[in-house]
Design an enzyme around this catalytic site. Sequence first.
Site, PDB file in Angstrom:
ATOM      1  N   GLY A  90      10.242   7.775   2.292  1.00  0.00           N
ATOM      2  CA  GLY A  90       9.488   7.234   1.151  1.00  0.00           C
ATOM      3  C   GLY A  90       9.403   5.720   1.136  1.00  0.00           C
ATOM      4  O   GLY A  90       9.419   5.107   0.076  1.00  0.00           O
ATOM      5  N   GLY A  92       6.778   4.070   2.146  1.00  0.00           N
ATOM      6  CA  GLY A  92       5.395   3.620   1.977  1.00  0.00           C
ATOM      7  C   GLY A  92       4.559   3.584   3.237  1.00  0.00           C
ATOM      8  O   GLY A  92       3.778   2.653   3.435  1.00  0.00           O
ATOM      9  N   SER A  94       2.035   5.538   3.955  1.00  0.00           N
ATOM     10  CA  SER A  94       0.605   5.746   3.647  1.00  0.00           C
ATOM     11  C   SER A  94      -0.063   4.460   3.190  1.00  0.00           C
ATOM     12  O   SER A  94      -1.186   4.142   3.604  1.00  0.00           O
ATOM     13  CB  SER A  94       0.416   6.784   2.541  1.00  0.00           C
ATOM     14  OG  SER A  94       1.190   7.898   2.757  1.00  0.00           O
ATOM     15  N   ALA A  96       0.967   1.409   3.866  1.00  0.00           N
ATOM     16  CA  ALA A  96       0.936   0.460   4.983  1.00  0.00           C
ATOM     17  C   ALA A  96      -0.204   0.800   5.940  1.00  0.00           C
ATOM     18  O   ALA A  96      -0.925  -0.097   6.397  1.00  0.00           O
ATOM     19  CB  ALA A  96       2.283   0.472   5.709  1.00  0.00           C
ATOM     20  N   ASP A 137       2.707  -0.172  -4.103  1.00  0.00           N
ATOM     21  CA  ASP A 137       2.963  -0.040  -2.660  1.00  0.00           C
ATOM     22  C   ASP A 137       1.882  -0.756  -1.849  1.00  0.00           C
ATOM     23  O   ASP A 137       2.158  -1.373  -0.822  1.00  0.00           O
ATOM     24  CB  ASP A 137       3.069   1.451  -2.280  1.00  0.00           C
ATOM     25  CG  ASP A 137       1.984   2.309  -2.910  1.00  0.00           C
ATOM     26  OD1 ASP A 137       1.161   1.795  -3.692  1.00  0.00           O
ATOM     27  OD2 ASP A 137       1.941   3.518  -2.612  1.00  0.00           O
TER      28      ASP A 137
HETATM   29  O1  PMV Z   1       8.126   7.123  -5.071  1.00  0.00           O
HETATM   30  P1  PMV Z   1       7.607   5.779  -4.802  1.00  0.00           P
HETATM   31  O2  PMV Z   1       8.561   4.938  -3.986  1.00  0.00           O
HETATM   32  O3  PMV Z   1       6.246   5.786  -4.203  1.00  0.00           O
HETATM   33  O4  PMV Z   1       7.516   5.012  -6.178  1.00  0.00           O
HETATM   34  C1  PMV Z   1       6.833   5.521  -7.286  1.00  0.00           C
HETATM   35  C2  PMV Z   1       6.903   4.561  -8.412  1.00  0.00           C
HETATM   36  C3  PMV Z   1       6.168   5.004  -9.675  1.00  0.00           C
HETATM   37  O5  PMV Z   1       6.254   3.951 -10.607  1.00  0.00           O
HETATM   38  C4  PMV Z   1       6.824   6.231 -10.284  1.00  0.00           C
HETATM   39  C5  PMV Z   1       4.718   5.339  -9.401  1.00  0.00           C
HETATM   40  C6  PMV Z   1       3.839   4.156  -9.097  1.00  0.00           C
HETATM   41  O6  PMV Z   1       2.796   4.372  -8.450  1.00  0.00           O
HETATM   42  O7  PMV Z   1       4.147   3.027  -9.525  1.00  0.00           O
END
Ligand code: PMV
Length: 305
Positions: A90, A92, A94, A96, A137
């Site tokens: 997790g 990121g 996608s 990137a 992200d």
């Molecule tokens: O699960 P991750 O690392 O992609 O983080 C999600 C974070 C949230 O705030 C729950 C969703 C978002 O898009 O900000």
Amino acid sequence: MKQVTVSAPGKLMIMGEHGVVFGYPSLVTAVDTRMFVRAEFIDSGKDVIVAPQVKESRFVETVVDLFKEKFKIEQVVKIETRSDFLQTVGLGSSSAVTVATFRALADLVYRRLTLREIFDLSYQVTLKIQGVGSGFDIAAATFGGVIYYLYGGKKIEKLLTKRLPLVIGYSGVKADTPALICKVKRKYERKKEEIGKIFEEIGYLVDKAKRAILNADYPLLGRLMNQNHGLLCRLGVSTKKLDKMVEVAIENGAWGAKLSGAGGGDCMIALVDKNKRSLVETAIERVGGVIIKVDSGADGVRREN
Ligand code: PMV
């Protein structure tokens, strides 16, 4: 034949997850695990995409279609991806790959896109494929560094800071971010006042944490992270495993620790002084976590050749 290679970094949420989807601020960092995208023109009937992960290839296909349509490109392209990412944790991949593919295509056709344009186009792709998400992200992959971030890129403020002394532990469980965002949304709709108050408190902690980062006040930042984790537990997105990893990190001397991201799995982060680092890492491993060695504050999208 001309070919272009571009890379973009992964991300970690430092503080403010979930609240950011409802308009409250967040703090995010780019991390130095990178996605590489190579783009070239080819003599072939149709575009060729070589992306080892199915998930990535969906993002690349959508970027190629959108880019070619928007900029009226008729040539046929080949896109190849290569990454340092462990797919499951997790960080990121996608976002990137989306950001790096836009930049690679832009360079290939000599079209200058600003970082803001790359962010906006990439966010469009995220929403098209995932339907939900704050875009944090995408901001990390595009701009790099440590960022104070508001939903949809309403604010993307890069903070002048040193590398944060983070330990990252993977819980061994893959999180389903869109599902967790929807779960929190439903909860909010049922209990607007109670959940709204939690978001407000998270936003308040994030603003304090921003100042703590700028002052490199890690004991304070650690306490704020602990409080943020408590609020995420109240939202119901933590897990026993994440709680345990957070608990042992703090017991073994971390300034603070919390889950990072949507919850339900993926990673936790701990803020740790360098002479306690190995103690904290061992403690996390003893409760079944996997230490992920990445650094914060990595460069945003960049040309590699
Ligand atoms: O699960 P991750 O690392 O992609 O983080 C999600 C974070 C949230 O705030 C729950 C969703 C978002 O898009 O900000």
